[in-house]
Structures are given as C-alpha cells and as structure tokens.
Design a protein around this motif. Structure first.
Motif, PDB file in Angstrom:
ATOM      1  N   SER A 170       0.000  -1.866  -8.935  1.00  0.00           N
ATOM      2  CA  SER A 170       0.453  -1.031  -7.772  1.00  0.00           C
ATOM      3  C   SER A 170       0.864  -1.728  -6.459  1.00  0.00           C
ATOM      4  O   SER A 170       1.793  -1.411  -5.772  1.00  0.00           O
ATOM      5  CB  SER A 170      -0.603   0.132  -7.455  1.00  0.00           C
ATOM      6  OG  SER A 170      -1.552  -0.175  -6.701  1.00  0.00           O
ATOM      7  N   TYR A 172       1.433  -5.266  -6.318  1.00  0.00           N
ATOM      8  CA  TYR A 172       1.918  -6.622  -6.660  1.00  0.00           C
ATOM      9  C   TYR A 172       3.233  -6.747  -5.990  1.00  0.00           C
ATOM     10  O   TYR A 172       3.439  -7.837  -5.224  1.00  0.00           O
ATOM     11  CB  TYR A 172       2.101  -6.890  -8.227  1.00  0.00           C
ATOM     12  CG  TYR A 172       2.486  -8.079  -8.610  1.00  0.00           C
ATOM     13  CD1 TYR A 172       1.310  -8.995  -8.456  1.00  0.00           C
ATOM     14  CD2 TYR A 172       3.740  -8.328  -8.750  1.00  0.00           C
ATOM     15  CE1 TYR A 172       1.538 -10.364  -8.951  1.00  0.00           C
ATOM     16  CE2 TYR A 172       4.173  -9.844  -9.027  1.00  0.00           C
ATOM     17  CZ  TYR A 172       3.114 -11.014  -9.138  1.00  0.00           C
ATOM     18  OH  TYR A 172       3.266 -12.145  -9.466  1.00  0.00           O
ATOM     19  N   ARG A 173       4.063  -5.691  -5.814  1.00  0.00           N
ATOM     20  CA  ARG A 173       5.356  -6.206  -5.291  1.00  0.00           C
ATOM     21  C   ARG A 173       5.142  -6.506  -3.716  1.00  0.00           C
ATOM     22  O   ARG A 173       6.070  -7.079  -3.115  1.00  0.00           O
ATOM     23  CB  ARG A 173       6.441  -4.909  -5.532  1.00  0.00           C
ATOM     24  CG  ARG A 173       7.019  -5.048  -7.058  1.00  0.00           C
ATOM     25  CD  ARG A 173       7.716  -6.206  -7.329  1.00  0.00           C
ATOM     26  NE  ARG A 173       8.161  -6.222  -8.569  1.00  0.00           N
ATOM     27  CZ  ARG A 173       9.415  -5.660  -8.942  1.00  0.00           C
ATOM     28  NH1 ARG A 173      10.225  -4.956  -8.131  1.00  0.00           N
ATOM     29  NH2 ARG A 173       9.549  -5.604 -10.276  1.00  0.00           N
ATOM     30  N   HIS A 174       4.488  -5.758  -3.397  1.00  0.00           N
ATOM     31  CA  HIS A 174       4.051  -5.527  -1.531  1.00  0.00           C
ATOM     32  C   HIS A 174       3.112  -6.808  -1.314  1.00  0.00           C
ATOM     33  O   HIS A 174       3.268  -7.162  -0.138  1.00  0.00           O
ATOM     34  CB  HIS A 174       3.615  -4.156  -1.158  1.00  0.00           C
ATOM     35  CG  HIS A 174       4.779  -3.200  -1.817  1.00  0.00           C
ATOM     36  ND1 HIS A 174       5.778  -2.819  -1.044  1.00  0.00           N
ATOM     37  CD2 HIS A 174       4.546  -2.365  -2.879  1.00  0.00           C
ATOM     38  CE1 HIS A 174       6.162  -1.971  -2.066  1.00  0.00           C
ATOM     39  NE2 HIS A 174       5.618  -1.676  -2.743  1.00  0.00           N
ATOM     40  N   LYS A 216       3.199   4.439  -6.162  1.00  0.00           N
ATOM     41  CA  LYS A 216       4.360   3.678  -5.619  1.00  0.00           C
ATOM     42  C   LYS A 216       4.988   2.768  -7.055  1.00  0.00           C
ATOM     43  O   LYS A 216       6.069   2.218  -7.040  1.00  0.00           O
ATOM     44  CB  LYS A 216       4.049   2.487  -4.487  1.00  0.00           C
ATOM     45  CG  LYS A 216       4.020   3.204  -3.228  1.00  0.00           C
ATOM     46  CD  LYS A 216       3.695   2.148  -2.147  1.00  0.00           C
ATOM     47  CE  LYS A 216       3.675   2.794  -0.845  1.00  0.00           C
ATOM     48  NZ  LYS A 216       3.163   1.733   0.255  1.00  0.00           N
ATOM     49  N   ARG A 220      11.172   3.424  -6.847  1.00  0.00           N
ATOM     50  CA  ARG A 220      12.454   2.484  -6.835  1.00  0.00           C
ATOM     51  C   ARG A 220      12.132   1.446  -5.990  1.00  0.00           C
ATOM     52  O   ARG A 220      11.840   1.678  -4.741  1.00  0.00           O
ATOM     53  CB  ARG A 220      13.727   3.076  -7.111  1.00  0.00           C
ATOM     54  CG  ARG A 220      14.234   3.946  -8.004  1.00  0.00           C
ATOM     55  CD  ARG A 220      15.801   4.190  -8.130  1.00  0.00           C
ATOM     56  NE  ARG A 220      15.943   5.094  -6.868  1.00  0.00           N
ATOM     57  CZ  ARG A 220      16.802   4.692  -5.811  1.00  0.00           C
ATOM     58  NH1 ARG A 220      17.107   3.512  -5.656  1.00  0.00           N
ATOM     59  NH2 ARG A 220      16.977   5.794  -4.923  1.00  0.00           N
ATOM     60  N   ASP A 221      12.366  -0.013  -6.333  1.00  0.00           N
ATOM     61  CA  ASP A 221      12.203  -1.139  -5.481  1.00  0.00           C
ATOM     62  C   ASP A 221      12.936  -0.745  -4.103  1.00  0.00           C
ATOM     63  O   ASP A 221      12.671  -1.366  -2.948  1.00  0.00           O
ATOM     64  CB  ASP A 221      12.495  -2.193  -6.078  1.00  0.00           C
ATOM     65  CG  ASP A 221      11.435  -2.643  -7.117  1.00  0.00           C
ATOM     66  OD1 ASP A 221      10.303  -2.096  -6.948  1.00  0.00           O
ATOM     67  OD2 ASP A 221      11.776  -3.837  -7.814  1.00  0.00           O
ATOM     68  N   ALA A 222      14.227  -0.458  -4.516  1.00  0.00           N
ATOM     69  CA  ALA A 222      15.118  -0.259  -3.151  1.00  0.00           C
ATOM     70  C   ALA A 222      14.509   0.694  -2.059  1.00  0.00           C
ATOM     71  O   ALA A 222      14.861   0.642  -1.029  1.00  0.00           O
ATOM     72  CB  ALA A 222      16.347   0.316  -3.390  1.00  0.00           C
ATOM     73  N   SER A 224      11.008   1.685  -1.936  1.00  0.00           N
ATOM     74  CA  SER A 224       9.381   1.340  -1.796  1.00  0.00           C
ATOM     75  C   SER A 224       9.408  -0.045  -0.804  1.00  0.00           C
ATOM     76  O   SER A 224       8.635  -0.107  -0.125  1.00  0.00           O
ATOM     77  CB  SER A 224       8.690   1.410  -3.074  1.00  0.00           C
ATOM     78  OG  SER A 224       9.285  -0.124  -3.744  1.00  0.00           O
ATOM     79  N   MET A 225      10.450  -1.008  -1.031  1.00  0.00           N
ATOM     80  CA  MET A 225      10.668  -2.318  -0.479  1.00  0.00           C
ATOM     81  C   MET A 225      11.468  -2.423   0.747  1.00  0.00           C
ATOM     82  O   MET A 225      11.544  -3.125   1.369  1.00  0.00           O
ATOM     83  CB  MET A 225      10.766  -3.436  -1.261  1.00  0.00           C
ATOM     84  CG  MET A 225       9.720  -3.492  -2.534  1.00  0.00           C
ATOM     85  SD  MET A 225       9.837  -4.719  -3.553  1.00  0.00           S
ATOM     86  CE  MET A 225       9.310  -6.231  -2.546  1.00  0.00           C
ATOM     87  N   LYS A 226      12.048  -1.047   1.096  1.00  0.00           N
ATOM     88  CA  LYS A 226      12.859  -1.284   2.160  1.00  0.00           C
ATOM     89  C   LYS A 226      12.186  -1.322   3.533  1.00  0.00           C
ATOM     90  O   LYS A 226      11.242  -0.663   3.775  1.00  0.00           O
ATOM     91  CB  LYS A 226      13.566   0.315   2.140  1.00  0.00           C
ATOM     92  CG  LYS A 226      14.752   0.464   3.294  1.00  0.00           C
ATOM     93  CD  LYS A 226      15.417   1.668   3.214  1.00  0.00           C
ATOM     94  CE  LYS A 226      16.426   1.768   4.507  1.00  0.00           C
ATOM     95  NZ  LYS A 226      17.227   3.096   4.538  1.00  0.00           N
ATOM     96  N   HIS A 241       5.569   9.328  -4.123  1.00  0.00           N
ATOM     97  CA  HIS A 241       4.311   8.422  -4.691  1.00  0.00           C
ATOM     98  C   HIS A 241       2.991   8.998  -4.539  1.00  0.00           C
ATOM     99  O   HIS A 241       2.277   8.691  -5.276  1.00  0.00           O
ATOM    100  CB  HIS A 241       4.700   7.142  -4.069  1.00  0.00           C
ATOM    101  CG  HIS A 241       3.735   7.062  -2.514  1.00  0.00           C
ATOM    102  ND1 HIS A 241       4.116   7.632  -1.412  1.00  0.00           N
ATOM    103  CD2 HIS A 241       2.452   6.777  -2.491  1.00  0.00           C
ATOM    104  CE1 HIS A 241       3.400   7.429  -0.365  1.00  0.00           C
ATOM    105  NE2 HIS A 241       2.278   7.048  -0.924  1.00  0.00           N
TER     106      HIS A 241
END
Length: 357
Positions: A170, A172-174, A216, A220-222, A224-226, A241
C-alpha cells in the motif's frame, strides 16, 4: 490399583484422638504407605496442607476448637480449584444429615469408626485412583490447550506477515520502506498507552495503524501521487481510499483485521464532523481518533516533494490549535504531553523489524 506407587503418596491425617491417628498410620504403613503426616490439632490442618501438599486428607468430624466441617471449609479455600485433593471423613456419626452437610462442604468419601484396616486402605486407594485420573485428564487438557495456543500463534504470525506485506504494497509507490506507516503505528501505540488503554489494545493499535492507507492501492496514481491541491472531483476520488481500505479488510472476525478496518475507514474523520464521512466527536471510534492524530503529526513533521517539514514545536502548535475542531481535544492534550515527554524520538524511523511479528 497395583500401579499406584504408594511410596510417593502423601497423606494427611487429622484427628484429635492420638490413638486413632496412630491406628490409621499402622494400617497404612502395613499397606505400603510411608509418607504420612498426622496432627491431633485441627487448627494445624491448613498449615500442614500448605507444607505437605498431600494427595489425600483423612479428617475426623468431631474435634475440639474446630470441627471437621470448618476444617473442610478452610481447606477448600486454599486447595487450588483445578486440583482434586480428596477428603475422607472418618467419623462415628454417619446419619443422613451429617453426610449431606459433609458432602456439601466438599467431602469425597466416608469411613465409620471404629475403622476396618482393609476398608481404610481400599477407600483411600479408590480415592487416589480418582485423583490420578483427574491429574491425567488435566495434563491431557493442558497439552491440548498448549497445542491450540501454538497453532493459534502460528496462524496469528501468518496473519501478521501477510499484513506486513500488505502495508508495504500500500505504501510502495509513496514510500518503498513503509517508514511512514511504521512510525504512525508506533506513535499511535504511545498515544493509546497515555490514554490508558490496556497493553493488548495498545499493541493491537500499533500493529493495525500502519494499514490506515491500505485503500490507496485502489486509487489511480494520477490522483494518489498528485502534488499540490486536488480539484473537487479528484478529492472525492482520493477520499474513497478510506472506503476501499475498509472493503479490503472487511468480512473477518480476526481482531487484527477488524481493528485495521476500523482505522482505515475512520482515520480522516474530524472532531467537528467535517471529515470524510461526517462522523462527529465520539461517533468516530477511539482507534480512528488516535490514528488521525498520529498520521497528521507524521505528515506534518516529515518532508515530501511538495512541502518542507514542520519543526517539532511547530507541529505542537498545530495540534494545539486544532484541538476540538480537527482533533479529539482530550487526545490532543495527551499528544502534547507525548511530544514534551519523547521529543525528537517521535520523528525517528522504526529500526529493526517492523511491528508485525
């Protein structure tokens, strides 16, 4: 009965008449018993029980200072409930009311005076066989309980391992290390302890708080990572989320997953009711209110690509300013005490293995 090792059996004889205890002792020694403790003062019975830990107690009914009924009452208070220590009443009064009263006080068998040597030995051996069977059943049950505890621990450890990996997925991307999640877990546990929660509940919050943002995964990455401010539609998508996390963790009776679900759903609620799902003050579960503070504090005090971190004193001021609006006022007061007590250590990454396990 032949497999009873009489040399290891401990007997306690209580009778105010010395010739009665001597006669019983003679019968028992002739039968092979050797560890026999006797007293002619019933007031010594409880103390002798504590010292000797007998396998059986033979007790007279009529005695000065303390009758057999009172001795039994006192003995039953000190004999462990899980232990079967038979009490054999030796008396010349075996009328029905006496028997009924003695049985009610915990007597297991009776002997008439004057005693018969063969009957004494047989009745005592019968009671000792019952005691041995009781001990065997207890040992078997304890073994089964130990096996259940072991298997439960294995299942729980498997759950913890899987949850640990779910946290890493959950985040990993952040944050590929999961440091934010583990810090939130630790700080939430410390706040729960200050709140006075039992150790097992504080530990449960520590283990489940890192899953607060598991939903999360489904955003979508667009979004959650904005970096920067969300558009209204984007914010609605981001708010989802909490429900996604709740759905991922739903339909389990595991205390771990039930607590994790509660936190995932409610950690963005506000005390004033202006949070994601409009829960107000104590409508939000305590776990959610605790993690809301721990999560916000960690976000405030750690850098990301679009903001610089607040200092500890600045974060303290923010929490004090939002007490009673964003945050539970009581928990906010406790959190300020936590900051004053632990200081910079609250900002440190968790070292060693994660909390799960």
């Amino acid at each position: 009965m032949q497999d009873l090792d009489l040399s290891t059996i401990k007997l306690l004889l209580v009778d105010d008449e010395a010739h009665c205890t001597k006669l019983m002792e003679a019968f028992l020694k002739q039968a092979g018993f050797s560890r026999i403790t006797m007293t002619n003062d019933p007031r010594q019975a409880v103390q002798l029980y504590r010292e000797v830990k007998p396998d059986l107690i033979a007790l007279d009914m009529r005695m000065p200072h303390m009758d057999g009924m009172e001795v039994m009452r006192q003995l039953r208070q000190v004999i462990p409930a899980e232990d079967y220590v038979p009490i054999l009443i030796v008396t010349g009064e075996l009328d029905a009311p006496t028997k009924h009263k003695a049985l009610a006080e915990g007597a297991n068998d009776f002997l008439n005076k004057p005693v018969d040597a063969t009957e004494v030995v047989l009745r005592i051996k019968n009671q000792l066989q019952t005691r041995r069977l009781h001990q065997q059943v207890r040992m078997h049950n304890e073994h089964l309980e130990a096996q259940v505890r072991l298997r439960t621990k294995v299942v729980e450890q498997t759950q913890l391992d899987l949850l640990n990996r779910l946290v890493l997925v959950s985040e990993y991307r952040h944050d590929a290390t999961g440091a934010h999640a583990w810090r939130v877990g630790r700080v939430a546990m410390l706040l729960a302890e200050l709140k006075g929660l039992p150790p097992d509940q504080a530990d449960l919050i520590k283990k489940t708080a890192p899953l607060h943002d598991v939903g999360k995964i489904g955003v979508r990455d667009a979004i959650s990572m904005k970096e920067g401010v969300y558009e209204p539609a984007e914010f609605e998508a981001m708010k989802a989320h909490t429900k996604l996390g709740s759905k991922i963790l739903a339909d389990s009776r595991s205390p771990l997953l039930m607590m994790a679900r509660e936190i995932a759903l409610t950690h963005h609620e506000r005390w004033d009711g202006k949070g994601y799902h409009k829960l107000k003050d104590v409508q939000t579960p305590l776990s959610g209110r605790i993690v809301a503070l721990a999560d916000s504090f960690d976000v405030m005090t750690h850098a990301c690509s679009y903001k610089t971190p607040l200092t500890l004193s600045q974060a303290r001021e923010e929490i004090a300013r939002h007490a009673g609006t964003q945050f539970d006022p009581e928990l906010s007061g406790l959190f300020l005490k936590l900051i004053d007590r632990d200081g910079e250590t609250l900002l440190a990454d968790v070292t060693g293995t994660p909390f799960f396990g």
